[in-house]
Design an enzyme around this catalytic site. Structure first.
Site, mmCIF file in Angstrom:
data_model
loop_
_atom_site.group_PDB
_atom_site.id
_atom_site.type_symbol
_atom_site.label_atom_id
_atom_site.label_comp_id
_atom_site.label_asym_id
_atom_site.label_seq_id
_atom_site.Cartn_x
_atom_site.Cartn_y
_atom_site.Cartn_z
ATOM 1 C CB SER A 142 23.681 -18.773 49.588
ATOM 2 O OG SER A 142 24.001 -17.396 49.557
ATOM 3 C CE1 TYR A 155 23.505 -18.653 44.126
ATOM 4 C CE2 TYR A 155 22.991 -17.152 45.936
ATOM 5 C CZ TYR A 155 23.782 -18.140 45.387
ATOM 6 O OH TYR A 155 24.849 -18.623 46.096
#
Length: 260
Positions: A142, A155
């Protein structure tokens, strides 16, 4: 002839969203697919779409945080197609809290699925790639593999960890001619992101429109979401690259949100 003709790819989280887009892009290039997802109905639906375009695929029930399930699923794909050429570790979830309110069990769940799942899948797949002396390991990172955002301690930690895992595998895999790279998308309008919009609006005390404009897209060059197809095209490139010249890298697909 497509450079993925005959390539056997195992894709996790392929029952929807980015994983499904990657699987379909691979199928259009002639690959054969293991469609792995904890959502069996979603995996079956992806297989049906692949078969409609004349490619081969099997649906595999897989909880990536369960080592036995990962081992069984990987072996099922290898047994069906005779080999594994490409691994796409894509399965993931999102949970957001400020850290002082973040339940440790939920933090652990995030790490187990994103980073633990990538580790377990790698371990299972290289057992097939190393003896055949070829393979491509593709991890879904990401922009949060490189940058931090509030509410996403778990995350961000997991996605940073995936960079470390992939870079280690670039070194370990090199002598077996196995490449390892990370795709780092910006915000992609999937159910996972749609779920975050009202959650972040509540946590940050702003409107959902402001979450999109002032949080998710504010640092892009054109205020556009990345698409699943953008990510899928990148995965096709990585799977089909022909040498170890491209390994240990992270490719950011984010409309300029993160540059470098």
């Amino acid at each position: 002839m497509s450079e993925l003709r005959g390539n056997v790819a195992l894709v996790t989280g392929a029952g929807s969203g980015i994983g499904r887009a990657i699987a379909l892009a691979f199928a259009r290039q002639g690959a054969r697919l293991g469609i792995c997802d904890i959502n069996e109905a979603g995996a079956a639906a992806t297989v049906s779409q692949i078969e409609e375009i004349g490619a081969e695929a099997i649906a595999v029930s897989m909880d990536v945080a369960d080592e036995a399930a990962v081992e069984r699923g990987t072996e099922a794909v290898a047994a069906r197609f005779g080999r594994i050429d490409t691994m796409v570790s894509n399965a993931g979830i999102q949970i957001v809290h400020p850290i002082e309110e973040f339940p440790y069990a939920e933090f652990r769940r995030m790490i187990d699925i994103h980073l633990g799942g990538a580790f377990l899948l790698t371990k299972a797949c290289v057992r097939h790639m190393y003896p055949q002396r070829s393979g491509s390991l593709i991890y879904m990172g990401s922009v949060h593999s490189h940058r931090a955002s509030p509410l996403k301690s778990a995350y961000v930690a997991a996605k940073h960890g995936i960079l470390g895992l992939s870079r280690t595998m670039a070194i370990e895999g090199a002598k077996h001619n196995v490449r390892s790279n990370v795709i780092c998308p910006g915000f992609v309008r999937t159910p996972l992101v749609d779920k975050q919009i009202p959650e972040q609006a509540e946590k940050l005390g702003i409107s959902e429109a402001d979450v999109i404009a002032k949080v998710m897209l504010k640092d892009t060059v054109d205020a556009e979401f990345t698409t699943p197809e953008d990510v899928a095209d990148t995965a096709v490139f990585l799977a089909g690259f022909r040498s170890n010249a491209f390994t240990g890298q992270s490719i950011t697909v984010s409309h300029g949100w993160h540059m470098g």
